[in-house]
Design an enzyme around this catalytic site. Structure first.
Site, PDB file in Angstrom:
ATOM      1  N   HIS A  65      17.006   0.427 -28.007  1.00 46.51           N
ATOM      2  CA  HIS A  65      17.900   1.699 -27.618  1.00 46.51           C
ATOM      3  C   HIS A  65      17.557   2.609 -28.487  1.00 46.51           C
ATOM      4  O   HIS A  65      18.411   3.775 -28.381  1.00 46.51           O
ATOM      5  CB  HIS A  65      19.154   1.153 -27.588  1.00 46.51           C
ATOM      6  CG  HIS A  65      19.928   0.878 -28.740  1.00 46.51           C
ATOM      7  ND1 HIS A  65      19.607  -0.042 -29.475  1.00 46.51           N
ATOM      8  CD2 HIS A  65      21.115   1.827 -29.384  1.00 46.51           C
ATOM      9  CE1 HIS A  65      20.224  -0.231 -30.682  1.00 46.51           C
ATOM     10  NE2 HIS A  65      20.975   0.880 -30.669  1.00 46.51           N
ATOM     11  N   HIS A  80      18.822   7.992 -30.753  1.00 44.89           N
ATOM     12  CA  HIS A  80      19.827   6.914 -30.072  1.00 44.89           C
ATOM     13  C   HIS A  80      19.997   7.192 -28.856  1.00 44.89           C
ATOM     14  O   HIS A  80      20.751   8.024 -28.378  1.00 44.89           O
ATOM     15  CB  HIS A  80      20.909   6.970 -31.134  1.00 44.89           C
ATOM     16  CG  HIS A  80      21.845   5.696 -30.960  1.00 44.89           C
ATOM     17  ND1 HIS A  80      22.618   5.499 -29.720  1.00 44.89           N
ATOM     18  CD2 HIS A  80      22.027   4.521 -31.609  1.00 44.89           C
ATOM     19  CE1 HIS A  80      23.226   4.380 -29.831  1.00 44.89           C
ATOM     20  NE2 HIS A  80      22.682   3.886 -30.995  1.00 44.89           N
TER      21      HIS A  80
END
Length: 159
Positions: A65, A80
């Protein structure tokens, strides 16, 4: 005056298609208050994340992620994907590179299921931050629509 000639700079392009927004508007204080670093964020319109700059992939989180790239001038860029996506435990996040790989702007880094992120995460907005921002002057571009691998987000100038 002469010192200016020796400064190094790099342009960071958008890693996603979508709309760039101010980092201060990210609905997470860790990013909005620049605790991780300074930069911008992108509200994505698809599920492909590309390299925003030439450099070395220094970290890919186990859940895919988030990842980090170190640039030629020593900037540490963290991307992110979404907010609170770590809780998805990597579901439908696929890394297309590995740690240690050298990348250039536009190389695919991670693909993810945007509709699943919309369903399961707190938000899809994706911060792009310079974690060692204190070492650079950051000249941000106007926010708005961006094209992955092409639209400049900001320029870093070594101090």
């Amino acid at each position: 005056m002469f010192k200016k000639w020796f400064k190094k700079e790099e342009t960071i392009v958008s890693p996603l298609n979508g709309a760039a927004v101010a980092i201060e508007s990210v609905p997470d204080p860790t990013f909005a208050e620049k605790m991780v670093g300074d930069g911008l964020a992108v509200e994505p319109t698809d599920g492909q994340v590309v390299a925003p700059v030439a450099g070395k992939v220094v970290q890919i989180f186990p859940t895919n992620h988030a990842f980090g790239i170190e640039t030629a001038i020593g900037a540490e860029i963290l991307i992110h994907i979404g907010l609170e996506t770590v809780g998805m435990k990597g579901e439908r996040f696929t890394a297309r590179v590995k740690e240690g790989d050298t990348v250039k702007p536009g190389d695919v880094i991670i693909e993810f299921d945007l509709s699943l992120v919309k369903e399961k995460a707190a938000h899809t907005v994706t911060p792009i931050v310079v974690t060692n921002a204190d070492q650079f002057a950051i000249e941000k571009q106007p926010i708005g629509d961006v094209v992955a691998g092409k639209t400049p987000l900001f320029t870093l100038i070594s101090r």
